[in-house]
Scaffold this motif. Structure first.
Motif, PDB file in Angstrom:
ATOM      1  N   ASP A 175     -32.004  -7.259  26.129  1.00 17.60           N
ATOM      2  CA  ASP A 175     -30.509  -7.880  25.698  1.00 17.60           C
ATOM      3  C   ASP A 175     -29.812  -8.439  26.802  1.00 17.60           C
ATOM      4  OD1 ASP A 175     -31.551  -7.995  22.980  1.00 17.60           O
ATOM      5  OD2 ASP A 175     -30.346  -6.405  22.342  1.00 17.60           O
ATOM      6  N   GLU A 176     -29.698  -7.435  27.710  1.00 17.43           N
ATOM      7  CA  GLU A 176     -28.870  -7.622  28.759  1.00 17.43           C
ATOM      8  C   GLU A 176     -29.244  -8.563  29.667  1.00 17.43           C
ATOM      9  OE1 GLU A 176     -25.595  -6.631  29.467  1.00 17.43           O
ATOM     10  OE2 GLU A 176     -25.993  -5.304  27.371  1.00 17.43           O
ATOM     11  N   CYS A 177     -30.751  -8.660  30.133  1.00 21.03           N
ATOM     12  CA  CYS A 177     -31.531  -9.666  30.742  1.00 21.03           C
ATOM     13  C   CYS A 177     -31.229 -11.091  30.153  1.00 21.03           C
ATOM     14  CB  CYS A 177     -32.981  -9.536  31.006  1.00 21.03           C
ATOM     15  SG  CYS A 177     -33.296  -7.796  31.895  1.00 21.03           S
ATOM     16  N   PHE A 178     -31.637 -11.255  28.908  1.00 25.20           N
ATOM     17  CA  PHE A 178     -31.170 -12.388  28.285  1.00 25.20           C
ATOM     18  C   PHE A 178     -29.778 -12.986  28.225  1.00 25.20           C
ATOM     19  CE2 PHE A 178     -34.998 -11.186  25.343  1.00 25.20           C
ATOM     20  CZ  PHE A 178     -35.855 -11.999  26.287  1.00 25.20           C
TER      21      PHE A 178
ATOM     22  N   ASN B  94     -38.567   5.181  24.390  1.00 22.98           N
ATOM     23  CA  ASN B  94     -38.479   4.418  23.388  1.00 22.98           C
ATOM     24  C   ASN B  94     -38.941   4.640  21.948  1.00 22.98           C
ATOM     25  OD1 ASN B  94     -37.463   1.445  24.454  1.00 22.98           O
ATOM     26  ND2 ASN B  94     -38.885   2.354  26.131  1.00 22.98           N
ATOM     27  N   PHE B  95     -39.552   5.828  21.812  1.00 23.53           N
ATOM     28  CA  PHE B  95     -40.144   6.355  20.583  1.00 23.53           C
ATOM     29  C   PHE B  95     -39.429   7.847  20.414  1.00 23.53           C
ATOM     30  CE2 PHE B  95     -43.318   3.472  22.170  1.00 23.53           C
ATOM     31  CZ  PHE B  95     -43.764   2.832  20.953  1.00 23.53           C
ATOM     32  N   PRO B  96     -38.185   7.898  19.838  1.00 27.17           N
ATOM     33  CA  PRO B  96     -37.377   8.895  19.326  1.00 27.17           C
ATOM     34  C   PRO B  96     -38.266   9.809  18.313  1.00 27.17           C
ATOM     35  CG  PRO B  96     -36.061   7.346  19.107  1.00 27.17           C
ATOM     36  CD  PRO B  96     -37.359   6.626  19.417  1.00 27.17           C
ATOM     37  N   ILE B  97     -37.972  11.150  18.598  1.00 25.35           N
ATOM     38  CA  ILE B  97     -38.889  12.285  18.123  1.00 25.35           C
ATOM     39  C   ILE B  97     -38.361  12.063  16.426  1.00 25.35           C
ATOM     40  CG2 ILE B  97     -39.379  14.751  17.339  1.00 25.35           C
ATOM     41  CD1 ILE B  97     -40.568  13.578  19.735  1.00 25.35           C
ATOM     42  N   LYS B  98     -39.145  11.982  15.384  1.00 25.00           N
ATOM     43  CA  LYS B  98     -38.806  11.989  14.174  1.00 25.00           C
ATOM     44  C   LYS B  98     -38.597  13.513  13.637  1.00 25.00           C
ATOM     45  CE  LYS B  98     -41.440   8.396  12.095  1.00 25.00           C
ATOM     46  NZ  LYS B  98     -42.464   7.912  11.145  1.00 25.00           N
TER      47      LYS B  98
ATOM     48  N   GLU C  64     -34.925  -2.597  24.029  1.00 19.25           N
ATOM     49  CA  GLU C  64     -34.161  -3.620  23.404  1.00 19.25           C
ATOM     50  C   GLU C  64     -32.713  -3.718  24.223  1.00 19.25           C
ATOM     51  OE1 GLU C  64     -33.753  -2.678  19.406  1.00 19.25           O
ATOM     52  OE2 GLU C  64     -35.843  -3.798  19.030  1.00 19.25           O
ATOM     53  N   ILE C  65     -32.334  -2.698  24.507  1.00 24.81           N
ATOM     54  CA  ILE C  65     -30.967  -2.881  25.336  1.00 24.81           C
ATOM     55  C   ILE C  65     -31.115  -3.502  26.731  1.00 24.81           C
ATOM     56  CG2 ILE C  65     -29.121  -1.429  26.541  1.00 24.81           C
ATOM     57  CD1 ILE C  65     -29.426   0.674  24.351  1.00 24.81           C
ATOM     58  N   LEU C  66     -32.127  -3.250  27.196  1.00 25.25           N
ATOM     59  CA  LEU C  66     -32.302  -3.662  28.698  1.00 25.25           C
ATOM     60  C   LEU C  66     -32.741  -5.197  28.489  1.00 25.25           C
ATOM     61  CD1 LEU C  66     -34.185  -1.001  30.558  1.00 25.25           C
ATOM     62  CD2 LEU C  66     -31.518  -1.218  30.195  1.00 25.25           C
TER      63      LEU C  66
ATOM     64  N   ASP D 154     -34.236   7.597  14.806  1.00 22.94           N
ATOM     65  CA  ASP D 154     -32.749   7.405  15.043  1.00 22.94           C
ATOM     66  C   ASP D 154     -32.352   7.814  16.616  1.00 22.94           C
ATOM     67  OD1 ASP D 154     -30.133   6.839  14.818  1.00 22.94           O
ATOM     68  OD2 ASP D 154     -29.472   8.879  14.404  1.00 22.94           O
ATOM     69  N   PRO D 155     -32.334   6.636  17.312  1.00 20.63           N
ATOM     70  CA  PRO D 155     -32.492   5.254  16.967  1.00 20.63           C
ATOM     71  C   PRO D 155     -33.964   4.966  16.762  1.00 20.63           C
ATOM     72  CG  PRO D 155     -31.980   5.253  19.426  1.00 20.63           C
ATOM     73  CD  PRO D 155     -32.043   6.834  18.624  1.00 20.63           C
ATOM     74  N   GLN D 156     -33.905   3.424  16.512  1.00 19.14           N
ATOM     75  CA  GLN D 156     -35.327   2.674  16.048  1.00 19.14           C
ATOM     76  C   GLN D 156     -36.194   2.746  17.542  1.00 19.14           C
ATOM     77  OE1 GLN D 156     -36.315   2.080  13.048  1.00 19.14           O
ATOM     78  NE2 GLN D 156     -34.235   2.709  12.185  1.00 19.14           N
ATOM     79  N   CYS D 157     -37.449   2.542  17.112  1.00 16.95           N
ATOM     80  CA  CYS D 157     -38.397   2.328  18.119  1.00 16.95           C
ATOM     81  C   CYS D 157     -37.800   1.244  18.858  1.00 16.95           C
ATOM     82  CB  CYS D 157     -39.726   2.240  17.728  1.00 16.95           C
ATOM     83  SG  CYS D 157     -40.542   3.714  16.817  1.00 16.95           S
ATOM     84  N   PHE D 158     -38.192   1.410  20.473  1.00 21.48           N
ATOM     85  CA  PHE D 158     -37.897   0.269  21.175  1.00 21.48           C
ATOM     86  C   PHE D 158     -36.464   0.168  21.759  1.00 21.48           C
ATOM     87  CE2 PHE D 158     -41.798  -1.145  19.130  1.00 21.48           C
ATOM     88  CZ  PHE D 158     -42.782  -0.752  20.006  1.00 21.48           C
ATOM     89  N   TRP D 159     -35.451   1.106  21.404  1.00 20.23           N
ATOM     90  CA  TRP D 159     -34.284   1.086  21.373  1.00 20.23           C
ATOM     91  C   TRP D 159     -33.740   0.858  22.733  1.00 20.23           C
ATOM     92  CZ3 TRP D 159     -31.164   4.369  24.099  1.00 20.23           C
ATOM     93  CH2 TRP D 159     -31.684   5.517  24.632  1.00 20.23           C
TER      94      TRP D 159
END
Length: 285
Positions: free
Chosen positions: A274-277, A220-224, A270-272, A262-267
């Motif tokens: 959003d699917e649960c919601f 969830n924290f991609p490398i800069k 957030e996907i998972l 890229d992508p943003q933190c917690f990407w």
């Protein structure tokens, strides 16, 4: 070597060709499932329902899904072999960024796998016991695509993995949306409920598998990555004469602060989530 064909390329060509042959053979498609690939933008909804006398193309296409435990690991190993044969950079963290042609062909593979898993869940007789057996079988097949995602997360750039994961969940959501929009037209009420139930169970199963990965937090924290390195000025430090270049160190720090992930933190979370919601919202309607 430039003309060499890798094993995964041959398998993917046969895979996509068989599925496109099925899609083109279905007449009078009232509902279409919108995918994320520019190469194959839509799939007919009827492809998940099946027919009593399947054609040769249909048998070949769904044999890929039924034997997913053999084909996907084979494609993954072949892709990794190609990545390792290329010259690697000096970056400490190895990461492959595929070209657009690879992505435009991997997205249909992910989408057809999701459609095939859903069709497997919908197959069988209408009895409750048989329906439970088929969804259990379909979920065991979906474990393979989840393992495939986990393997790709180790070698591909997170932005491309985000695209592949979204394509998997998007095509399943399209099936449910198209099913609800035509609830009273061509499919009986029992089949409508079964489609919705199977879609939600497949999505929830994927969420559970992906959220339980050991590297979930770090993913969830991609490398800069800035693409450049600051040039150090002054004399090089040695054992006898050591120098500390404060200016270049501050340049590096400011450069990393300005760089974005890229992508943003917690990407992934957030996907998972959003699917649960989305599942909760549709279940309450």
């Amino acid at each position: 070597n430039s003309q060499k064909t890798y094993l995964y390329e041959a398998l993917i060509v046969l895979w996509v060709q068989s599925w496109t042959a099925i899609a083109s053979s279905i007449d009078h498609c009232e509902r279409q499932l919108k995918g994320l690939s520019k190469a194959i933008p839509v799939w007919p909804f009827e492809i998940i329902l099946g027919i009593n006398n399947p054609s040769t193309d249909e048998v070949v296409a769904f044999s890929f899904v039924r034997h997913l435990a053999f084909f996907l690991p084979l494609c993954f190993k072949s892709l990794v072999l190609r990545c390792t044969n290329k010259e690697t950079s000096r970056l400490l963290i190895p990461m492959t960024f595929l070209d657009d042609s690879h992505m435009q062909i991997l997205i249909p593979i992910v989408e057809t796998t999701a459609l095939g898993i859903l069709r497997e869940a919908l197959s069988g007789s209408g009895s409750a016991s048989n329906a439970d057996q088929m969804i259990t079988k379909a979920l065991s097949i979906s474990d393979v695509i989840c393992d495939f995602f986990a393997g790709l997360l180790a070698i591909l750039h997170p932005s491309q993995m985000r695209t592949l994961l979204l394509s998997y969940f998007n095509i399943l959501q399209e099936c449910e949306s198209q099913n609800e929009s035509n609830r009273n037209r061509t499919i009986n009420f029992h089949t409508n409920l079964r489609v919705n139930k199977c879609v939600r169970q497949i999505k929830l199963h994927a969420v559970e598998r992906l959220a339980s990965m050991p590297r979930f937090l770090s993913l969830n924290f991609p490398i800069k990555y800035t693409g450049t390195y600051p040039k150090y000025s002054g004399e090089k430090s040695t054992w006898y004469s050591q120098h500390h270049d404060v200016e270049s160190g501050s340049d590096l720090q400011s450069m990393m602060i300005e760089a974005d992930r890229d992508p943003q933190c917690f990407w992934l979370s957030e996907i998972l989530m959003d699917e649960c919601f989305d599942i909760c919202q549709r279940s309450c309607e």
